[in-house]
Write a protein that holds these residues in place. Structure first.
Motif, PDB file in Angstrom:
ATOM      1  N   ASN A   7       0.821  -1.210   0.000  1.00  0.00           N
ATOM      2  CA  ASN A   7       0.000   0.000   0.000  1.00  0.00           C
ATOM      3  C   ASN A   7       0.857   1.263   0.000  1.00  0.00           C
ATOM      4  O   ASN A   7       0.551   2.226  -0.711  1.00  0.00           O
ATOM      5  CB  ASN A   7      -0.925   0.008   1.219  1.00  0.00           C
ATOM      6  CG  ASN A   7      -2.030  -1.034   1.122  1.00  0.00           C
ATOM      7  OD1 ASN A   7      -2.370  -1.502   0.034  1.00  0.00           O
ATOM      8  ND2 ASN A   7      -2.589  -1.417   2.256  1.00  0.00           N
ATOM      9  N   GLU A   8       1.928   1.256   0.798  1.00  0.00           N
ATOM     10  CA  GLU A   8       2.795   2.437   0.861  1.00  0.00           C
ATOM     11  C   GLU A   8       3.489   2.676  -0.476  1.00  0.00           C
ATOM     12  O   GLU A   8       3.579   3.817  -0.936  1.00  0.00           O
ATOM     13  CB  GLU A   8       3.833   2.269   1.972  1.00  0.00           C
ATOM     14  CG  GLU A   8       3.249   2.406   3.369  1.00  0.00           C
ATOM     15  CD  GLU A   8       4.322   2.418   4.450  1.00  0.00           C
ATOM     16  OE1 GLU A   8       5.527   2.332   4.117  1.00  0.00           O
ATOM     17  OE2 GLU A   8       3.958   2.521   5.642  1.00  0.00           O
ATOM     18  N   MET A   9       3.980   1.620  -1.098  1.00  0.00           N
ATOM     19  CA  MET A   9       4.638   1.777  -2.398  1.00  0.00           C
ATOM     20  C   MET A   9       3.642   2.243  -3.461  1.00  0.00           C
ATOM     21  O   MET A   9       3.948   3.119  -4.281  1.00  0.00           O
ATOM     22  CB  MET A   9       5.300   0.464  -2.815  1.00  0.00           C
ATOM     23  CG  MET A   9       6.547   0.138  -2.017  1.00  0.00           C
ATOM     24  SD  MET A   9       7.425  -1.340  -2.595  1.00  0.00           S
ATOM     25  CE  MET A   9       6.394  -2.641  -1.888  1.00  0.00           C
ATOM     26  N   GLY A  10       2.453   1.665  -3.438  1.00  0.00           N
ATOM     27  CA  GLY A  10       1.435   2.074  -4.392  1.00  0.00           C
ATOM     28  C   GLY A  10       1.011   3.518  -4.211  1.00  0.00           C
ATOM     29  O   GLY A  10       0.867   4.265  -5.185  1.00  0.00           O
ATOM     30  N   ASP A  11       0.819   3.932  -2.958  1.00  0.00           N
ATOM     31  CA  ASP A  11       0.438   5.319  -2.687  1.00  0.00           C
ATOM     32  C   ASP A  11       1.527   6.291  -3.124  1.00  0.00           C
ATOM     33  O   ASP A  11       1.243   7.342  -3.714  1.00  0.00           O
ATOM     34  CB  ASP A  11       0.146   5.500  -1.191  1.00  0.00           C
ATOM     35  CG  ASP A  11      -1.146   4.837  -0.757  1.00  0.00           C
ATOM     36  OD1 ASP A  11      -1.975   4.533  -1.644  1.00  0.00           O
ATOM     37  OD2 ASP A  11      -1.326   4.616   0.456  1.00  0.00           O
ATOM     38  N   LEU A  12       2.785   5.941  -2.832  1.00  0.00           N
ATOM     39  CA  LEU A  12       3.902   6.796  -3.244  1.00  0.00           C
ATOM     40  C   LEU A  12       3.962   6.916  -4.758  1.00  0.00           C
ATOM     41  O   LEU A  12       4.157   8.012  -5.302  1.00  0.00           O
ATOM     42  CB  LEU A  12       5.225   6.228  -2.727  1.00  0.00           C
ATOM     43  CG  LEU A  12       5.734   6.679  -1.368  1.00  0.00           C
ATOM     44  CD1 LEU A  12       7.036   5.949  -1.038  1.00  0.00           C
ATOM     45  CD2 LEU A  12       5.953   8.190  -1.323  1.00  0.00           C
TER      46      LEU A  12
END
Length: 208
Positions: A7-12
């Motif tokens: 989720n963090e990589m996708g959001d970034l």
């Protein structure tokens, strides 16, 4: 990696790479994308953590020519496509659908041997750093990690594509790190400069 990491990589990715196909498909798709990439033997997903969170990411593909096809079959592209159409500006939609018709003509101008060599090289597909941490050497750190992975897998060269005519951002950054401009390509209606770094050697200084 955990679901939180995906989720963090996708959001970034969606926040930092504005106008990209991944952003148009949205954060839910981006999370699924990184779940696939982290589990793929043909990609390396390199991350930098600060304060317990992912603040930068680099994706290296060791089979970039097959990546689009693999994403089609292994990620929820079709499921998310209707939502992507709602987010995608009309001009970008036209380039995405019809821009590829002109790609082959541009690539055809390359020397055949050189084109085949480039196809075999690993590629930095995406690299991005949170705005709050830019200018701190994290981009260089990511590329050092990428190079270590490239060498570990037995390669001596790799490529990255950046915007043609860029004189203030990524292009000079890559040049400082030893990349040289090789040629230009058209992809989905946009022009990119292919930059190559070659002559990489094993970290232990020998080929054994």
């Amino acid at each position: 990696p955990s679901l939180q990491d995906f989720n963090e990589m996708g959001d970034l990715h969606c926040r930092l790479l504005k106008g990209s196909m991944v952003e148009w498909f949205g954060a839910r798709y981006a999370s699924a994308l990184y779940a696939y990439l982290c589990g793929s033997a043909q990609e390396a997903v390199l991350r930098v953590h600060r304060d317990g969170h992912i603040v930068a990411c680099c994706v290296v593909s060791f089979s970039p020519t097959s990546l689009s096809k693999r994403l089609f079959f292994n990620t929820p592209l079709l499921k998310e496509f209707p939502f992507a159409l709602l987010r995608m500006p009309l001009a970008n939609m036209m380039r995405t659908q019809f821009g590829g018709m002109f790609d082959a003509k541009r690539r055809g101008r390359l020397d055949k041997k050189e084109a085949n060599e480039l196809k075999c090289m690993p590629e930095v597909v995406w690299i991005f750093v949170d705005e709050a941490y830019q200018g701190c050497g994290i981009g260089r750190e990511l590329l050092e990690l990428a190079e270590a992975e490239v060498i570990l897998r037995g390669n001596s060269s790799y490529i990255v594509k950046t915007s043609e005519g860029d004189t203030s951002g990524p292009k000079p950054f890559y040049q400082r790190l030893g990349f040289s401009a090789r040629h230009k390509v058209q992809e989905r209606g946009s022009s990119f400069l292919v930059m190559v770094k070659s002559g990489l050697r094993p970290l232990n200084g020998n080929n054994s």
